[in-house]
Motif scaffolding. Structure first.
Motif, PDB file in Angstrom:
ATOM      1  N   UNK A  26      -2.743  -2.131  -9.529  1.00 26.80           N
ATOM      2  CA  UNK A  26      -1.928  -3.199  -8.953  1.00 26.80           C
ATOM      3  C   UNK A  26      -1.085  -2.719  -7.771  1.00 26.80           C
ATOM      4  N   UNK A  27      -0.842  -1.435  -7.676  1.00 25.09           N
ATOM      5  CA  UNK A  27      -0.011  -0.902  -6.594  1.00 25.09           C
ATOM      6  C   UNK A  27      -0.617  -1.147  -5.209  1.00 25.09           C
ATOM      7  N   UNK A  28      -1.936  -1.302  -5.122  1.00 19.52           N
ATOM      8  CA  UNK A  28      -2.621  -1.493  -3.841  1.00 19.52           C
ATOM      9  C   UNK A  28      -2.716  -2.954  -3.435  1.00 19.52           C
ATOM     10  N   UNK A  29      -2.582  -3.859  -4.377  1.00 23.28           N
ATOM     11  CA  UNK A  29      -2.879  -5.275  -4.150  1.00 23.28           C
ATOM     12  C   UNK A  29      -2.061  -5.900  -3.023  1.00 23.28           C
ATOM     13  N   UNK A  30      -2.782  -6.578  -2.148  1.00 25.14           N
ATOM     14  CA  UNK A  30      -2.182  -7.360  -1.059  1.00 25.14           C
ATOM     15  C   UNK A  30      -1.252  -6.519  -0.191  1.00 25.14           C
ATOM     16  N   UNK A  31      -1.656  -5.277   0.027  1.00 23.21           N
ATOM     17  CA  UNK A  31      -0.903  -4.379   0.904  1.00 23.21           C
ATOM     18  C   UNK A  31      -1.877  -3.760   1.906  1.00 23.21           C
TER      19      UNK A  31
ATOM     20  N   UNK B 114      -0.355  -1.843  11.534  1.00 19.25           N
ATOM     21  CA  UNK B 114       0.075  -1.681  10.145  1.00 19.25           C
ATOM     22  C   UNK B 114       1.368  -2.447   9.895  1.00 19.25           C
ATOM     23  N   UNK B 115       2.306  -2.357  10.829  1.00 19.80           N
ATOM     24  CA  UNK B 115       3.585  -3.067  10.679  1.00 19.80           C
ATOM     25  C   UNK B 115       3.367  -4.576  10.643  1.00 19.80           C
ATOM     26  N   UNK B 116       2.501  -5.087  11.499  1.00 16.04           N
ATOM     27  CA  UNK B 116       2.240  -6.534  11.508  1.00 16.04           C
ATOM     28  C   UNK B 116       1.726  -6.986  10.146  1.00 16.04           C
ATOM     29  N   UNK B 117       0.716  -6.291   9.650  1.00 14.86           N
ATOM     30  CA  UNK B 117       0.136  -6.653   8.353  1.00 14.86           C
ATOM     31  C   UNK B 117       1.141  -6.449   7.216  1.00 14.86           C
ATOM     32  N   UNK B 118       1.894  -5.377   7.269  1.00 17.69           N
ATOM     33  CA  UNK B 118       2.857  -5.101   6.192  1.00 17.69           C
ATOM     34  C   UNK B 118       3.936  -6.176   6.135  1.00 17.69           C
TER      35      UNK B 118
ATOM     36  N   UNK C 168       4.406 -12.843   2.376  1.00 16.63           N
ATOM     37  CA  UNK C 168       3.530 -13.657   1.539  1.00 16.63           C
ATOM     38  C   UNK C 168       3.719 -13.355   0.058  1.00 16.63           C
ATOM     39  N   UNK C 169       3.819 -12.061  -0.287  1.00 20.64           N
ATOM     40  CA  UNK C 169       4.019 -11.679  -1.695  1.00 20.64           C
ATOM     41  C   UNK C 169       5.354 -12.171  -2.220  1.00 20.64           C
ATOM     42  N   UNK C 170       6.374 -12.210  -1.352  1.00 20.86           N
ATOM     43  CA  UNK C 170       7.690 -12.674  -1.810  1.00 20.86           C
ATOM     44  C   UNK C 170       7.704 -14.168  -2.061  1.00 20.86           C
TER      45      UNK C 170
END
Length: 194
Positions: free
Chosen positions: A103-108, A176-180, A186-188
């Motif tokens: 789960x640590x990798x999900x949507x990151x 990377x910053x844009x996606x992060x 989105x996750x929040x």
């Protein structure tokens, strides 16, 4: 309102004695740490030995290390994997680290810095993209790769001609910053469910 800096976990893929990866990771960590929008954590399985997938931890210290690595990966908004190419792929130690977590990798987002001989580690990166897609991570298109890397760095770990690799690192870190930021927002708003 100032946005909270992104937490970026830099993962060193090689654990071999005498490895070159720590030198590449140090160079990259310097590039990322210079950005005000990022804070950096380094995950180094050579210094933080993890149990093998399916095996019980050897002792209490290994349990503590595994828990710390899990917390670091879980807290990260993004990842950068620094990997060599071993036999047209990536190291077993890196596969173990990836497989111990889910789960640590999900949507990151995940970006790559690779090194090796003539291919510069790019075949390892292509294998990693497939594995990380299965874990619901988003991989960044642009990479930084060092072809015949051991010739590019001096004895102090400094790149001999840093203009091109520093520029490539900036492009990749911007992506990377844009996606992060996008994925963190989105996750929040809506927890990711696979």
């Amino acid at each position: 309102m100032t946005e909270t800096p992104l937490r970026v976990a830099i993962i060193i893929g090689s654990t071999r004695e005498g490895r070159f990866g720590a030198r590449v990771a140090d160079w990259f960590a310097e590039q990322a740490a210079a950005r005000p929008d990022m804070t950096i954590d380094v995950v180094d399985p050579a210094r933080q030995p993890l149990p093998e997938l399916g095996a019980s931890p050897a002792d209490a210290e290994q349990v503590d290390v595994a828990a710390q690595v899990r917390r670091t990966l879980d807290a990260a908004d993004a990842f950068v994997i620094v990997t060599p190419e071993y036999n047209h792929s990536y190291p077993a130690s890196l596969k173990n680290l990836i497989d111990l977590h889910y789960t640590e990798w999900r949507a990151k987002p995940v970006a790559f810095v690779s090194y090796g001989g003539m291919a510069g580690g790019q075949r390892a990166v292509e294998h990693l993209r497939q594995v990380l897609a299965e874990l619901h991570a988003t991989t960044i298109r642009d990479t930084v790769s060092f072809h015949n890397a051991w010739e590019d760095f001096d004895a102090d770990g400094r790149h001999r001609d840093p203009s091109a690799c520093n520029a490539a690192a900036k492009v990749m870190l911007d992506q990377l910053a844009w996606w992060a930021h996008a994925l963190r927002e989105a996750r929040s708003k809506r927890p990711y469910a696979a």
